[in-house]
Design an enzyme around this catalytic site. Structure first.
Site, PDB file in Angstrom:
ATOM      1  N   ASP A 202       0.835  -1.190   0.000  1.00 16.64           N
ATOM      2  CA  ASP A 202       0.000   0.000   0.000  1.00 16.64           C
ATOM      3  C   ASP A 202       0.880   1.254   0.000  1.00 16.64           C
ATOM      4  O   ASP A 202       1.883   1.322   0.714  1.00 16.64           O
ATOM      5  CB  ASP A 202      -0.893  -0.030   1.254  1.00 16.64           C
ATOM      6  N   GLU A 258      14.862 -14.546  -0.497  1.00 14.14           N
ATOM      7  CA  GLU A 258      15.247 -15.675   0.341  1.00 14.14           C
ATOM      8  C   GLU A 258      14.261 -16.840   0.203  1.00 14.14           C
ATOM      9  O   GLU A 258      14.556 -17.963   0.632  1.00 14.14           O
ATOM     10  CB  GLU A 258      15.313 -15.249   1.812  1.00 14.14           C
TER      11      GLU A 258
END
Length: 529
Positions: A202, A258
Site C-alpha cells: 500500500d 530468500e
C-alpha cells in the site's frame, strides 16, 4: 497455476475486499471463512492469484488500512488458523495468495505508537515522525493530509506534532530509523513463513519523508486549483517520492528473494509522474511490479491507453507494470465509462477484452466480472471518511465497496444472512448476481477471455506494437501474430485490417475481406496470418 520464479509476469490477480466478499458467520461483515467458501468461484475464472485487502487487527478508522497489529488476524475476519486454511485451499485450487502490507503508517492504537507518544526520550520515541511546532504554534510545514487538513496532529503529552499522510488515526512510521525498517521487515517475514506468495504494498511511494521537513510547492498542473481535495493542490516533492525509498525497497526485495517464487507489487499513487516512478521502482532488484493508477480515472480514449503503455515500456524497459481498471478506492470502470459504450454488458465485455490483452500483469476487482457499477448510497449509509469529509462533491469509496452478490432473490444477494450488512445490497447490484449470469453473460465472457490469455504466450508475454488507427479505434499486435482492435465508442466504425485475421474472440465485429466493421463497444481479437 502459473509457476516458477517469474510466475507473476503476465499474471492475472483477483482482488478480494474481505469485508464485502462473503459473510459466513452472519454478522453482516465478510470474513475469511466466507472467502474459503467462495474460492471455487475465483478459481473458475481462470486467474492466477488472489489479493486480499487488509485483514489485520485494526480499529477500522480506514477499514483496515490502519493496522494495530501486523502479525495477527482481526477477529472480525477470523483467526490465523482460518487464514492458514484459506491459503491451503487457494493453493489446492491453483491460486497464489497475495496480501496487503500497509507499511507507510500504522494505527494510533498500535502498541508502538502508544509507547512513542509517551515522551521524547523513551526507546520508541523516534519510531514515528514527530516535529516541534513553529514559534507561532502551527505545524512544522505545509504538508497536507489526503483526507483533508494538515498532515500533522498535535499531541499534548509530547508537545509535538506527529505526521499522518492520511487520517490522524494513521501516524506515519519514521523510516529514517533503521530499527523501524527492521521491525517492518520482520512483520513481512512472518507472513512469508506462513506461506503467502507475495504482497501488495500500500502507498509504496509514501514510505520515506524529507528529513528536513521542507515545504511542498504548489501543484503546477492546470486542474490543481479546482481539485476537491486540497492535498492535490500541492506538488508533493518532500512528503513522498523520496530517493531514500529505493534503499528500503531493495531490502524488501532481498527478503523476498530468500524464498521461492514470491512477488510484490507496489501501489504507486501520484498525480505528477507516476509512470516514471513505476519504472524506477521496478528496475533492478526492487519491486517485481508497480500497480498503476493511470487507468483508474475518467480517461477512455485510444490515445490515453496507448500513451500510458508506450510511456511505461519506453521509460522503464527493464520494469514491469500491473494494470487495473477498478479497485476498492475508485468508482467502478463500467460506470465511469458508460457514456462511451453501447450498453452496460457490451462495455463490460469490451473492457475485459482490452485490459486482459494489455502487456503487463493485470488486477481484476471483485464484481467487475459481473459488469457491476457503483451502488448509489445516501449520506447516512456512508462509512468511508473520504466520502463523509467531502460529500457531496466527492462521494467517497463506499459505492464500489458494497457486498458481492451471489444469489438473486436471497437476503442481501446471498452475501450474508444478517438483518443488516455493513454496507447495503441494493436492487441494481442484485440483478447482476452470479446466479443470474448465463451463457452470454459478462461472467461467461470473463472466463472465455481469461482462457484465451492463459493459453496465449503472445497475450501473456508478447511485446506490443500499436497500430496507427483513427479515433475512436484502439489497435495493437501482441507477440508475432496476435491482433487486437477495439471501437471505444457507441457508434459503428469501419477500419482496414493489417492482414488476414483468424478471429479468436469478438463482439459486434463484421469482417469483409481485409476490412472490419465494429459496432458500438465492438472488438476483434485474432491471429494474423
Amino acid at each position: 497455476m502459473a509457476d516458477g520464479q517469474d510466475w507473476w509476469r503476465g499474471s492475472v490477480t483477483y482482488q478480494i475486499y474481505p469485508r464485502s466478499f462473503m459473510d459466513a458467520d452472519g454478522d453482516g461483515i465478510g470474513d475469511i471463512k466466507g472467502i474459503i467458501d467462495r474460492l471455487d468461484h475465483v478459481a473458475s475464472l481462470g486467474v492466477d492469484a488472489i489479493w486480499l485487502s487488509p485483514v489485520f487487527p485494526s480499529p477500522m478508522a480506514d477499514m483496515g488500512y490502519d493496522v494495530s497489529e501486523y502479525c495477527d488476524i482481526d477477529p472480525t475476519f477470523g483467526s490465523l488458523a482460518e487464514f492458514d486454511a484459506m491459503v491451503e485451499k487457494a493453493h489446492d485450487l491453483g491460486l497464489k495468495v497475495i496480501i496487503d502490507q500497509v507499511l507507510s503508517h500504522a494505527s494510533d492504537q498500535h502498541a508502538l505508537f502508544e509507547k512513542s507518544r509517551q515522551s521524547r526520550d523513551n526507546p520508541h520515541a523516534d519510531w514515528f515522525v514527530w516535529a516541534n511546532p513553529r514559534p507561532d504554534g502551527t505545524p512544522p510545514n505545509n504538508w497536507l493530509s489526503i483526507f483533508g487538513g494538515p498532515a500533522w496532529t498535535w499531541d499534548a503529552r509530547r508537545r509535538q506534532y506527529y505526521m499522518h499522510n492520511f487520517l490522524k488515526e494513521q501516524p506515519d512510521w519514521n523510516f529514517h530509523n533503521p530499527d523501524v525498517q527492521t521491525y517492518l521487515l520482520d512483520c513481512v517475514r512472518f507472513w512469508l513463513d506462513r506461506g503467502v506468495d507475495g504482497f501488495r504494498l500500500d502507498t509504496v511511494n509514501f514510505y520515506v519523508h524529507d528529513h528536513l521537513l521542507r515545504d511542498n510547492a504548489a501543484n503546477p498542473s492546470d486542474w490543481a486549483q479546482d481539485a476537491v481535495r486540497p492535498f492535490e493542490m500541492q506538488y508533493t516533492l518532500f512528503s513522498k517520492n523520496r530517493p531514500e525509498n529505493i534503499a528500503f525497497l531493495e531490502k524488501l526485495r532481498a527478503l523476498l528473494d530468500e524464498y521461492d517464487n514470491r512477488t510484490m507489487v507496489g501501489e504507486v499513487g501520484d498525480s505528477h509522474h507516476s509512470i516514471e516512478i513505476m519504472g524506477e521502482y521496478t528496475s533492478g532488484q526492487r519491486l517485481h511490479m508497480a500497480y498503476s493508477f493511470e487507468m483508474l480515472g475518467p480517461d477512455f480514449s485510444p490515445k490515453h491507453f496507448r500513451e500510458r503503455i508506450e510511456a511505461f515500456f519506453r521509460d522503464a524497459p527493464a520494469g514491469w507494470p500491473c494494470w487495473a481498471f477498478s479497485n476498492h478506492d475508485v468508482p467502478r470502470h463500467v460506470g465511469r465509462w458508460l457514456e462511451h459504450g453501447a450498453d452496460q454488458d457490451a462495455l463490460a465485455k469490451q473492457a475485459a477484452a482490452m485490459l486482459l490483452a494489455f502487456e503487463g500483469s493485470v488486477c481484476l476487482y471483485q464484481g467487475e466480472e459481473l459488469g457491476q457499477v457503483d451502488t448509489e448510497l445516501r449520506f447516512d449509509e456512508l462509512t468511508d471518511p473520504e466520502g463523509i469529509n467531502f460529500w457531496p462533491e466527492k462521494k467517497g469509496r463506499d459505492g464500489c465497496r458494497t457486498p458481492m452478490v451471489w444469489e438473486a432473490g436471497s437476503a442481501n444477494g446471498g452475501f450474508s444472512k444478517a438483518n443488516r450488512t455493513w454496507l447495503p445490497v441494493k436492487a441494481p447490484q442484485q440483478a447482476r448476481a452470479v446466479s443470474e449470469q448465463g451463457d452470454n453473460s459478462v461472467l461467461a465472457f470473463y472466463r472465455e477471455m481469461l482462457a484465451l490469455r492463459r493459453g496465449s504466450d503472445a497475450l501473456r508475454r508478447g511485446k506490443t506494437e500499436f497500430l496507427d488507427l483513427p479515433e475512436p479505434v484502439l489497435g495493437f499486435t501482441r507477440g508475432d501474430n496476435m491482433m487486437c482492435i477495439y471501437n471505444l465508442s457507441p457508434n459503428p466504425v469501419a477500419v482496414d485490417l493489417p492482414g488476414m485475421v483468424t478471429p479468436a474472440l469478438s463482439q459486434a465485429a463484421d469482417m469483409n475481406g481485409g476490412r472490419v466493421t465494429l459496432g458500438g463497444s465492438g472488438f476483434l481479437i485474432g491471429q494474423l496470418a
